[in-house]
Design a protein around this motif. Structure first.
Motif, PDB file in Angstrom:
ATOM      1  N   ALA A 176       4.973  -0.373  -8.404  1.00 18.88           N
ATOM      2  CA  ALA A 176       4.500   0.185  -7.131  1.00 18.88           C
ATOM      3  C   ALA A 176       5.677   0.371  -6.185  1.00 18.88           C
ATOM      4  O   ALA A 176       6.513  -0.530  -6.034  1.00 18.88           O
ATOM      5  CB  ALA A 176       3.460  -0.736  -6.502  1.00 18.88           C
ATOM      6  N   PHE A 177       5.734   1.540  -5.551  1.00 22.39           N
ATOM      7  CA  PHE A 177       6.817   1.880  -4.637  1.00 22.39           C
ATOM      8  C   PHE A 177       6.262   2.298  -3.279  1.00 22.39           C
ATOM      9  O   PHE A 177       5.213   2.934  -3.198  1.00 22.39           O
ATOM     10  CB  PHE A 177       7.638   3.055  -5.183  1.00 22.39           C
ATOM     11  CG  PHE A 177       8.399   2.773  -6.457  1.00 22.39           C
ATOM     12  CD1 PHE A 177       9.713   2.346  -6.421  1.00 22.39           C
ATOM     13  CD2 PHE A 177       7.785   2.937  -7.701  1.00 22.39           C
ATOM     14  CE1 PHE A 177      10.428   2.100  -7.577  1.00 22.39           C
ATOM     15  CE2 PHE A 177       8.486   2.685  -8.868  1.00 22.39           C
ATOM     16  CZ  PHE A 177       9.811   2.265  -8.824  1.00 22.39           C
ATOM     17  N   VAL A 178       6.991   1.949  -2.223  1.00 23.92           N
ATOM     18  CA  VAL A 178       6.665   2.420  -0.880  1.00 23.92           C
ATOM     19  C   VAL A 178       7.999   2.712  -0.184  1.00 23.92           C
ATOM     20  O   VAL A 178       8.959   1.955  -0.335  1.00 23.92           O
ATOM     21  CB  VAL A 178       5.839   1.383  -0.086  1.00 23.92           C
ATOM     22  CG1 VAL A 178       6.594   0.088   0.100  1.00 23.92           C
ATOM     23  CG2 VAL A 178       5.369   1.948   1.238  1.00 23.92           C
ATOM     24  N   GLU A 229       0.852  -1.191   0.000  1.00 21.42           N
ATOM     25  CA  GLU A 229       0.000   0.000   0.000  1.00 21.42           C
ATOM     26  C   GLU A 229       0.883   1.234   0.000  1.00 21.42           C
ATOM     27  O   GLU A 229       1.871   1.294   0.743  1.00 21.42           O
ATOM     28  CB  GLU A 229      -0.896   0.015   1.250  1.00 21.42           C
ATOM     29  CG  GLU A 229      -1.816  -1.185   1.355  1.00 21.42           C
ATOM     30  CD  GLU A 229      -2.360  -1.380   2.750  1.00 21.42           C
ATOM     31  OE1 GLU A 229      -1.991  -0.576   3.643  1.00 21.42           O
ATOM     32  OE2 GLU A 229      -3.127  -2.328   2.964  1.00 21.42           O
ATOM     33  N   THR A 230       0.559   2.195  -0.824  1.00 14.01           N
ATOM     34  CA  THR A 230       1.316   3.438  -0.856  1.00 14.01           C
ATOM     35  C   THR A 230       0.354   4.617  -0.700  1.00 14.01           C
ATOM     36  O   THR A 230      -0.731   4.622  -1.287  1.00 14.01           O
ATOM     37  CB  THR A 230       2.143   3.548  -2.161  1.00 14.01           C
ATOM     38  OG1 THR A 230       3.032   4.654  -2.067  1.00 14.01           O
ATOM     39  CG2 THR A 230       1.266   3.675  -3.386  1.00 14.01           C
ATOM     40  N   THR A 231       0.717   5.572   0.140  1.00 20.70           N
ATOM     41  CA  THR A 231      -0.201   6.666   0.486  1.00 20.70           C
ATOM     42  C   THR A 231      -0.250   7.740  -0.594  1.00 20.70           C
ATOM     43  O   THR A 231       0.689   7.925  -1.365  1.00 20.70           O
ATOM     44  CB  THR A 231       0.217   7.325   1.811  1.00 20.70           C
ATOM     45  OG1 THR A 231       1.554   7.827   1.690  1.00 20.70           O
ATOM     46  CG2 THR A 231       0.163   6.317   2.948  1.00 20.70           C
ATOM     47  N   PHE A 261      13.390   2.842  -1.619  1.00 22.83           N
ATOM     48  CA  PHE A 261      12.002   2.375  -1.689  1.00 22.83           C
ATOM     49  C   PHE A 261      11.971   0.857  -1.809  1.00 22.83           C
ATOM     50  O   PHE A 261      12.839   0.254  -2.445  1.00 22.83           O
ATOM     51  CB  PHE A 261      11.297   2.949  -2.924  1.00 22.83           C
ATOM     52  CG  PHE A 261      11.046   4.422  -2.870  1.00 22.83           C
ATOM     53  CD1 PHE A 261       9.821   4.918  -2.452  1.00 22.83           C
ATOM     54  CD2 PHE A 261      12.033   5.328  -3.230  1.00 22.83           C
ATOM     55  CE1 PHE A 261       9.584   6.282  -2.407  1.00 22.83           C
ATOM     56  CE2 PHE A 261      11.805   6.691  -3.191  1.00 22.83           C
ATOM     57  CZ  PHE A 261      10.573   7.172  -2.776  1.00 22.83           C
ATOM     58  N   ASN A 262      10.962   0.247  -1.191  1.00 22.13           N
ATOM     59  CA  ASN A 262      10.606  -1.120  -1.546  1.00 22.13           C
ATOM     60  C   ASN A 262       9.726  -1.039  -2.781  1.00 22.13           C
ATOM     61  O   ASN A 262       8.924  -0.114  -2.925  1.00 22.13           O
ATOM     62  CB  ASN A 262       9.836  -1.793  -0.404  1.00 22.13           C
ATOM     63  CG  ASN A 262      10.665  -1.911   0.851  1.00 22.13           C
ATOM     64  OD1 ASN A 262      11.744  -2.489   0.849  1.00 22.13           O
ATOM     65  ND2 ASN A 262      10.172  -1.343   1.948  1.00 22.13           N
ATOM     66  N   TYR A 263       9.876  -2.007  -3.683  1.00 24.60           N
ATOM     67  CA  TYR A 263       9.061  -1.986  -4.892  1.00 24.60           C
ATOM     68  C   TYR A 263       8.502  -3.368  -5.207  1.00 24.60           C
ATOM     69  O   TYR A 263       9.069  -4.389  -4.809  1.00 24.60           O
ATOM     70  CB  TYR A 263       9.867  -1.460  -6.094  1.00 24.60           C
ATOM     71  CG  TYR A 263      10.906  -2.422  -6.635  1.00 24.60           C
ATOM     72  CD1 TYR A 263      10.568  -3.408  -7.570  1.00 24.60           C
ATOM     73  CD2 TYR A 263      12.232  -2.342  -6.217  1.00 24.60           C
ATOM     74  CE1 TYR A 263      11.520  -4.289  -8.061  1.00 24.60           C
ATOM     75  CE2 TYR A 263      13.185  -3.212  -6.706  1.00 24.60           C
ATOM     76  CZ  TYR A 263      12.829  -4.187  -7.623  1.00 24.60           C
ATOM     77  OH  TYR A 263      13.772  -5.067  -8.111  1.00 24.60           O
ATOM     78  N   LEU A 308       1.794   3.396 -12.736  1.00 21.45           N
ATOM     79  CA  LEU A 308       2.781   3.652 -11.694  1.00 21.45           C
ATOM     80  C   LEU A 308       2.079   4.099 -10.419  1.00 21.45           C
ATOM     81  O   LEU A 308       1.262   5.022 -10.435  1.00 21.45           O
ATOM     82  CB  LEU A 308       3.757   4.745 -12.148  1.00 21.45           C
ATOM     83  CG  LEU A 308       4.731   5.290 -11.084  1.00 21.45           C
ATOM     84  CD1 LEU A 308       5.671   4.205 -10.583  1.00 21.45           C
ATOM     85  CD2 LEU A 308       5.518   6.474 -11.649  1.00 21.45           C
ATOM     86  N   LEU A 309       2.403   3.438  -9.311  1.00 19.86           N
ATOM     87  CA  LEU A 309       1.917   3.827  -7.987  1.00 19.86           C
ATOM     88  C   LEU A 309       3.117   4.348  -7.214  1.00 19.86           C
ATOM     89  O   LEU A 309       4.015   3.581  -6.843  1.00 19.86           O
ATOM     90  CB  LEU A 309       1.295   2.628  -7.257  1.00 19.86           C
ATOM     91  CG  LEU A 309       0.248   1.809  -8.023  1.00 19.86           C
ATOM     92  CD1 LEU A 309      -0.273   0.670  -7.148  1.00 19.86           C
ATOM     93  CD2 LEU A 309      -0.897   2.692  -8.505  1.00 19.86           C
TER      94      LEU A 309
END
Length: 285
Positions: free
Chosen positions: A279-281, A133-135, A259-261, A200-201
């Motif tokens: 997706a990146f967080v 989940e990314t904000t 980032f974790n991806y 892209l997230l």
């Protein structure tokens, strides 16, 4: 009374199994996702994640951690989370799929974001393998749902471990090649490894959809990116795959961030593998 109670429990278990039933279609995956959301609303995160996830599943909170390790250490969460997929796709072999879309957390202060979930088949049911989940800010635009059904069904029955490993190595090699090109050709190298309708997230942003818009976003703020892959998996039908790892990003503003991806790849008609979702967080040290 005991017989009635036993029958009721059996009925509930049957309903749960049916809700997660995998018939190889994207529709069945979307249904499983929606039932998962209902389960969380009713029973909370902990019980629902433990029920709907593989024993080996990873949840990014924000760093990847085994689902059982994370949720067995949690108390009951009083926050209310709502979400609904607006993009989903399943492999031709029906053993791997993904969903993504917006979520909202209703606490003291409402929070918004985008999620990416990777699902795998286990004993005829859909189970979570990856959850990230990314904000973001409150969404201003609503993305029209796109649920892509497999063009046909292929279920290889005689693949051995050596062949499965070789398939995963193809994806690992693809990502290594991408990373090499990012070093030698810069951020624009992503363009040769993306589908036209890629998504892209990225934290703080609504989903960025389309190769051109993603490249514009990257080139506007990032000078360099380095990928370190730590996990790879691939559908038996050889049309969908995913990777995860750590990305080191150097911004043009003289700032570096980790980032974790999680990346989702799909196979093109020319047999190349291209990114359909990134997706990146932010990674926690």
């Amino acid at each position: 009374m005991k017989q009635i109670f036993t029958t009721a429990i059996a009925s509930l278990l049957a309903i749960s199994a049916f809700a997660q039933k995998n018939d190889g279609t994207t529709k069945s995956l979307v249904n499983a996702e929606k039932e998962f959301a209902k389960s969380i609303a009713k029973k909370g995160d902990k019980d629902s994640y433990l029920e709907y996830s593989l024993a080996s599943a990873l949840v990014f909170r924000p760093n990847p951690v085994n689902v059982k390790t994370f949720y067995n250490a949690q108390t009951k969460d009083e926050k209310s989370v709502t979400w609904e997929p607006n993009l989903a796709k399943v492999s031709r072999s029906g053993d791997l799929g993904f969903t993504t879309g917006p979520y909202a957390v209703n606490g003291e202060e409402k929070q918004y974001g985008q999620y990416l979930s990777i699902w795998k088949a286990e004993n005829g049911k859909w189970k979570l393998a990856i959850d990230l989940e990314t904000t973001s800010n409150k969404p201003l635009d609503q993305t029209a749902p796109r649920f892509v059904e497999p063009k046909d069904h292929v279920a290889p029955k005689f693949l051995n471990e050596k062949e499965i490993k070789a398939g995963r190595e193809i994806i690992s090699t693809t990502e290594k090649t991408l990373n090499t090109f990012l070093k030698t050709h810069g951020i624009g190298a992503f363009g040769g490894f993306m589908t036209d309708d890629a998504r892209l997230l990225f934290p703080g942003n609504e989903p960025i959809i389309g190769k051109g818009k993603i490249l514009s976003f990257y080139s506007g703020m990032i000078s360099k990116i380095n990928l370190k892959t730590t996990g790879v998996d691939k559908a038996l039908g050889s049309d969908l795959a995913y990777t995860f790892g750590v990305a080191t990003i150097d911004y043009k503003a003289d700032l570096r961030e980790s980032f974790n991806y999680v990346f989702v790849y799909e196979k093109a008609a020319d047999a190349s593998w291209n990114l359909i979702v990134q997706a990146f967080v932010p990674a926690e040290r």
